[in-house]
Design a protein around this motif. Structure first.
Motif, PDB file in Angstrom:
ATOM      1  N   ASN A 143      32.268 118.591 109.900  1.00  0.00           N
ATOM      2  CA  ASN A 143      33.175 118.163 110.774  1.00  0.00           C
ATOM      3  C   ASN A 143      32.739 117.723 112.048  1.00  0.00           C
ATOM      4  N   GLU A 144      33.199 117.958 113.057  1.00  0.00           N
ATOM      5  CA  GLU A 144      32.906 117.691 114.363  1.00  0.00           C
ATOM      6  C   GLU A 144      31.818 118.892 114.780  1.00  0.00           C
ATOM      7  N   ILE A 145      31.013 118.622 115.744  1.00  0.00           N
ATOM      8  CA  ILE A 145      30.169 119.585 116.051  1.00  0.00           C
ATOM      9  C   ILE A 145      30.681 120.763 116.624  1.00  0.00           C
ATOM     10  N   ASN A 146      30.727 122.083 116.127  1.00  0.00           N
ATOM     11  CA  ASN A 146      31.447 123.132 116.591  1.00  0.00           C
ATOM     12  C   ASN A 146      30.866 124.305 115.819  1.00  0.00           C
ATOM     13  N   GLY A 147      30.357 125.278 116.481  1.00  0.00           N
ATOM     14  CA  GLY A 147      29.641 126.175 116.141  1.00  0.00           C
ATOM     15  C   GLY A 147      28.465 126.010 115.437  1.00  0.00           C
ATOM     16  N   SER A 148      27.869 126.591 114.137  1.00  0.00           N
ATOM     17  CA  SER A 148      26.824 126.650 113.653  1.00  0.00           C
ATOM     18  C   SER A 148      26.776 125.467 112.650  1.00  0.00           C
ATOM     19  N   PRO A 149      25.732 124.673 112.305  1.00  0.00           N
ATOM     20  CA  PRO A 149      25.787 123.665 111.400  1.00  0.00           C
ATOM     21  C   PRO A 149      25.860 124.209 110.083  1.00  0.00           C
ATOM     22  N   GLY A 150      26.345 123.248 108.896  1.00  0.00           N
ATOM     23  CA  GLY A 150      26.599 123.599 107.769  1.00  0.00           C
ATOM     24  C   GLY A 150      25.161 123.621 106.836  1.00  0.00           C
ATOM     25  N   ALA A 151      24.096 122.901 107.566  1.00  0.00           N
ATOM     26  CA  ALA A 151      22.712 122.926 107.000  1.00  0.00           C
ATOM     27  C   ALA A 151      22.002 122.352 108.006  1.00  0.00           C
ATOM     28  N   ALA A 173      14.183 113.727 106.772  1.00  0.00           N
ATOM     29  CA  ALA A 173      13.790 115.405 106.622  1.00  0.00           C
ATOM     30  C   ALA A 173      14.709 115.735 105.312  1.00  0.00           C
ATOM     31  N   THR A 174      14.320 116.786 104.637  1.00  0.00           N
ATOM     32  CA  THR A 174      15.221 117.247 103.647  1.00  0.00           C
ATOM     33  C   THR A 174      15.975 118.368 103.863  1.00  0.00           C
ATOM     34  N   PHE A 175      17.018 118.444 103.221  1.00  0.00           N
ATOM     35  CA  PHE A 175      17.893 119.657 103.421  1.00  0.00           C
ATOM     36  C   PHE A 175      17.708 120.707 102.101  1.00  0.00           C
ATOM     37  N   PRO A 176      18.128 121.938 102.405  1.00  0.00           N
ATOM     38  CA  PRO A 176      17.959 122.930 101.262  1.00  0.00           C
ATOM     39  C   PRO A 176      18.692 122.512  99.904  1.00  0.00           C
ATOM     40  N   ASP A 177      19.522 121.715  99.908  1.00  0.00           N
ATOM     41  CA  ASP A 177      20.069 121.188  98.795  1.00  0.00           C
ATOM     42  C   ASP A 177      19.332 120.079  98.076  1.00  0.00           C
ATOM     43  N   GLY A 178      18.460 119.549  98.616  1.00  0.00           N
ATOM     44  CA  GLY A 178      17.740 118.350  98.265  1.00  0.00           C
ATOM     45  C   GLY A 178      18.289 117.001  98.734  1.00  0.00           C
ATOM     46  N   ASN A 179      19.367 117.025  99.362  1.00  0.00           N
ATOM     47  CA  ASN A 179      19.464 115.808 100.188  1.00  0.00           C
ATOM     48  C   ASN A 179      18.770 115.691 101.222  1.00  0.00           C
ATOM     49  N   TYR A 180      18.688 114.460 101.752  1.00  0.00           N
ATOM     50  CA  TYR A 180      17.846 114.088 102.934  1.00  0.00           C
ATOM     51  C   TYR A 180      18.609 113.194 103.951  1.00  0.00           C
ATOM     52  N   PHE A 181      17.753 113.097 105.122  1.00  0.00           N
ATOM     53  CA  PHE A 181      18.502 112.252 105.970  1.00  0.00           C
ATOM     54  C   PHE A 181      17.432 111.337 106.696  1.00  0.00           C
ATOM     55  N   THR A 182      17.574 110.007 106.514  1.00  0.00           N
ATOM     56  CA  THR A 182      16.681 109.278 107.372  1.00  0.00           C
ATOM     57  C   THR A 182      17.218 108.565 108.514  1.00  0.00           C
ATOM     58  N   THR A 183      16.416 108.528 109.555  1.00  0.00           N
ATOM     59  CA  THR A 183      16.868 107.889 110.977  1.00  0.00           C
ATOM     60  C   THR A 183      16.100 106.464 111.031  1.00  0.00           C
ATOM     61  N   ASN A 184      16.744 105.551 111.523  1.00  0.00           N
ATOM     62  CA  ASN A 184      15.810 104.398 112.039  1.00  0.00           C
ATOM     63  C   ASN A 184      16.558 103.972 113.361  1.00  0.00           C
ATOM     64  N   ILE A 185      15.847 104.454 114.279  1.00  0.00           N
ATOM     65  CA  ILE A 185      16.316 104.417 115.799  1.00  0.00           C
ATOM     66  C   ILE A 185      15.004 103.443 116.382  1.00  0.00           C
ATOM     67  N   PRO A 186      15.309 102.102 116.473  1.00  0.00           N
ATOM     68  CA  PRO A 186      14.276 101.159 116.720  1.00  0.00           C
ATOM     69  C   PRO A 186      13.656 101.325 118.205  1.00  0.00           C
ATOM     70  N   LYS A 239      21.824 110.367 101.036  1.00  0.00           N
ATOM     71  CA  LYS A 239      22.155 109.902  99.488  1.00  0.00           C
ATOM     72  C   LYS A 239      23.311 109.432  99.603  1.00  0.00           C
ATOM     73  N   PHE A 240      24.146 109.523 100.407  1.00  0.00           N
ATOM     74  CA  PHE A 240      25.713 109.132 100.110  1.00  0.00           C
ATOM     75  C   PHE A 240      26.270 108.096 100.964  1.00  0.00           C
ATOM     76  N   LEU A 241      25.903 108.141 102.284  1.00  0.00           N
ATOM     77  CA  LEU A 241      26.486 107.459 103.325  1.00  0.00           C
ATOM     78  C   LEU A 241      25.447 106.808 104.116  1.00  0.00           C
ATOM     79  N   GLN A 242      25.853 105.512 104.710  1.00  0.00           N
ATOM     80  CA  GLN A 242      25.133 104.983 105.963  1.00  0.00           C
ATOM     81  C   GLN A 242      25.882 105.507 107.218  1.00  0.00           C
ATOM     82  N   PHE A 243      25.009 105.556 108.426  1.00  0.00           N
ATOM     83  CA  PHE A 243      25.379 106.207 109.546  1.00  0.00           C
ATOM     84  C   PHE A 243      25.415 104.876 110.503  1.00  0.00           C
ATOM     85  N   GLU A 244      26.152 104.755 111.621  1.00  0.00           N
ATOM     86  CA  GLU A 244      25.756 104.072 112.836  1.00  0.00           C
ATOM     87  C   GLU A 244      25.567 105.037 113.788  1.00  0.00           C
ATOM     88  N   CYS A 245      24.562 104.989 114.685  1.00  0.00           N
ATOM     89  CA  CYS A 245      24.154 105.845 115.558  1.00  0.00           C
ATOM     90  C   CYS A 245      24.311 105.416 117.186  1.00  0.00           C
TER      91      CYS A 245
END
Length: 128
Positions: free
Chosen positions: A46-54, A75-88, A103-109
């Motif tokens: 959810n929102e940034i609050n406390g410790s991260p989920g992963a 970077a790859t999370f422990p469950d095998g999902n990854y996150f890729t950034t593209n900050i030009p 693996k699931f979503l596109q993010f706007e930064c």
């Protein structure tokens, strides 16, 4: 902290944050623990609050952090999902900075800088 908001989690420069319609947030963080720098990507269900989920460590040379702007970072999370950034390039606070995806979503930064720690690791160490 720098935050990117869009679909998904957040990121840190000290911190960049990414958010999705599903309320996931990704933080791209450069951390300093016991004087040793490192980079991490943290997922909050959810929102940034406390410790991260992963947390996914970003591979760098020992004692180095990632410069998030100008390079694609994955970077790859422990469950095998990854996150890729593209900050030009670096942008001013509250400006659109780029995109990210997993693996699931596109993010706007969006850059949202904070000097205070954005989250704490399980052993109490802080990342911002």
């Amino acid at each position: 902290m720098t935050s990117y908001r869009g679909e998904g989690p957040s990121l840190s420069l000290t911190t960049l944050t990414l958010t999705t319609a599903s309320a996931d947030t990704i933080v791209l963080a450069n951390c300093k623990n016991n004087g040793i720098p490192s980079s991490k990507i943290a997922w909050f269900p959810n929102e940034i609050n406390g410790s991260p989920g992963a947390i996914a460590p970003v591979h760098t040379d020992s004692g180095q952090t990632v410069f998030w702007e100008g390079a694609q970072v994955t970077a790859t999370f422990p469950d095998g999902n990854y996150f890729t950034t593209n900050i030009p390039r670096s942008v001013n606070n509250n400006e659109h900075a780029g995109t990210g995806s997993n693996k699931f979503l596109q993010f706007e930064c969006w850059k949202s800088w904070k000097d205070d720690p954005i989250y704490y690791l399980g052993d109490g160490r802080a990342c911002n």
